[in-house]
Design an enzyme around this catalytic site. Structure first.
Site, PDB file in Angstrom:
ATOM      1  N   GLU A   1      -7.151   4.925   9.877  1.00  0.00           N
ATOM      2  CA  GLU A   1      -6.699   3.575   9.520  1.00  0.00           C
ATOM      3  C   GLU A   1      -5.840   2.927  10.605  1.00  0.00           C
ATOM      4  O   GLU A   1      -4.912   2.175  10.302  1.00  0.00           O
ATOM      5  CB  GLU A   1      -5.952   3.597   8.179  1.00  0.00           C
TER       6      GLU A   1
ATOM      7  N   GLU B   1     -11.810   8.959   2.019  1.00  0.00           N
ATOM      8  CA  GLU B   1     -10.888   8.851   0.889  1.00  0.00           C
ATOM      9  C   GLU B   1     -11.574   7.991  -0.164  1.00  0.00           C
ATOM     10  O   GLU B   1     -12.193   7.002   0.162  1.00  0.00           O
ATOM     11  CB  GLU B   1      -9.568   8.145   1.261  1.00  0.00           C
TER      12      GLU B   1
END
Ligand SMILES: *[C@@H]1O[C@H](CO)[C@@H](O)[C@H](O)[C@H]1NC(C)=O
Ligand SMILES: *[C@@H]1O[C@H](CO)[C@@H](O)[C@H](O)[C@H]1NC(C)=O
Ligand SMILES: CC(=O)N[C@H]1CO[C@H](CO)[C@@H](O)[C@@H]1O
Length: 454
Positions: A145, A247
């Site tokens: 991220e 995720e």
């Protein structure tokens, strides 16, 4: 090929019960016997620095993961200098592969200060050196991220540069071809530019080996369309490298039913996706936990067994209904996929490097030159198309509006997707996934228009 065979054989000799290494080939993962490998994984970071050094703890967790039906974990931080033999063996014996982020607190590739240098490279290399010997290492991430906000996309060429250099290092050292990839926040405005960019350009030495998405856009009860998984699938169709969820998934309103697993492994997606990592193993403040280690902070516990008020050591106890929901779900799913011998990689396709988009989210214009190791970028970038940019890539604008029209009822898919990944990120910030000071650093006034990197 010979080297691979020898590595496999020596791995077998070392331990008969050991897992065989997984290979990335085309856009899929394959077991040594040629059957396709699908990830049923969980995110695992009990303690900030390294959850893979406490052998007893790993044994306790690995046993319950086997019961859950997990075959992989994802770990965000490790300390390369420590001994990981016990934990890696415990997971190996439980049939659990391990994916690792190579960065740590002070080596994270920053979207605010654009550089990729030997300080980072050396630390990443230490992680690779330490873990390459374990056959159950499934993949290594160059980052997680790193691109999370509107201003962040100029760091994308640095992520690609990191993948290039770590792959070259891996090959130079004669290590097994452990896939090197990236784990992205699922941001609607960056779909599909980021995944296309990281795999574009036509030089396999300069692209990531897999793309993974942290997506929180499926909130039970939901559907393939409402969650916008249909859009994710559209962008993943015949993707050039393996793609999977690193995720998932949303816990609002709860309880989590993990119905997205039916979609990921169902006939609409299973030909293009390699599975999913469920966020996350341990219960923390964010309330995503599948297990807990009993009540918080007791005076007889050592302080480092408790972080943020949550006990992080001991016998894992399932939290229900989530644990059983996931166990039941995974037990009902048995993807077979394709065997390597029957798999024709000609079906996969590399996308053109995307042009920058209006609105400032995707600012990398075409196939820009990648930074060299040690290169730093400061100040504003010139805004003009790169000579090698492919104009056909502007078609991505159309796909993006498709996202919006496909969004669900109450909240927009953008809000769901971005909000969700923020949740995941929030937790990882709490677990010190990246330096807090840097996250807090203001980006205001930093409006970059990246066209040519130099
Ligand atoms: C890499 O960049 C960071 C941040 O600017 C710096 O602290 C570090 O000293 C640099 N490493 C080298 C080898 O230049
Ligand atoms: C592909 O990339 C590698 C690493 O940057 C480079 O050494 C090589 O020359 C490139 N190959 C071609 C054909 O451009
Ligand atoms: C315990 C702790 O530090 N919790 C923090 C986690 O992150 C959120 C969002 O940044 C904070 O609001 C919490 O206080």
């Amino acid at each position: 090929m010979l080297r691979t065979t020898l590595a496999v054989l020596s791995g077998l000799a070392a331990s008969a019960a050991a897992l065989d290494p997984i290979e990335a080939y085309g856009n899929k993962f394959f077991n040594k016997d040629g059957s396709q490998f699908f990830i049923k994984g969980v995110a695992y970071q009990l303690v900030p620095d390294d959850p893979l050094i406490d052998t007893n703890q790993c044994k306790l967790d690995a046993k319950l993961m086997k019961d859950l039906g997990a075959n992989a974990i994802r770990v965000y931080h490790v300390d390369a200098g420590k001994d990981h033999d016990g934990c890696m063996k415990a997971f190996d014996e439980a049939g659990v592969y391990v994916m690792l982020d190579m960065d740590t607190f002070n080596t994270y590739i920053e979207p605010t200060m654009l550089y990729w240098n030997t300080s980072q490279f050396d630390k990443y290399a230490e992680v690779m050196d330490t873990f390459q010997k374990y056959d159950n290492v499934l993949g290594l991430f160059v980052g997680n991220e790193n691109i999370a906000k509107r201003q962040d996309s100029p760091v994308a060429p640095f992520l690609k540069a990191a993948a290039r250099d770590m792959k070259a290092y891996r090959d130079r050292k004669g290590y097994r071809k452990i896939p090197v990839g990236y784990s992205a926040a699922d941001i609607q405005e960056l779909r599909p530019m980021l995944q296309n960019y990281l795999t574009c350009g036509g030089n396999s030495s300069e692209i990531i080996d897999f793309f993974a998405l942290n997506s929180y856009s499926w909130c039970d009860p939901s559907t393939y369309e409402q969650s916008t998984y249909d859009k994710l699938q559209e962008y993943a169709k015949n993707f050039p490298v393996p793609i999977f969820f690193s995720e998932t998934g949303c816990n609002v309103p709860g309880p989590r039913k993990f119905d997205d697993q039916d979609a990921v492994f169902g006939k609409l997606m299973v030909n293009d996706w390699s599975g999913a990592m469920v966020y996350e193993w341990i219960q923390e403040q964010n309330n995503y936990g599948l297990i807990e280690y009993g009540p918080p902070a007791k005076s007889n516990k050592r302080a480092d067994d408790v972080v943020d008020g949550f006990t992080r050591k001991g016998t894992p106890t399932p939290r229900n209904p989530e644990f059983n929901n996931l166990k039941t779900k995974w037990a009902s799913i048995h993807p077979t996929g394709v065997s390597k011998g029957d798999y024709d990689t000609k079906s996969i396709s590399t996308r053109a490097c995307p042009m920058s988009t209006s609105g400032g989210w995707w600012q990398v214009n075409g196939n820009v030159r990648l930074p060299t190791l040690g290169e730093t970028k400061t100040g504003a970038f010139e805004s003009s198309p790169s000579a090698t940019a492919d104009p056909s890539a502007t078609a991505t604008t159309g796909s993006k509006s498709g996202d919006k029209s496909g969004s669900g009822s109450q909240s927009s898919s953008s809000a769901q997707a971005t909000g969700g990944s923020e949740k995941g990120k929030t937790d990882k910030e709490n677990s010190s996934d990246r330096p807090l000071a840097l996250i807090g650093a203001t980006l205001a006034g930093l409006v970059l228009s990246l066209a040519i990197l130099l």
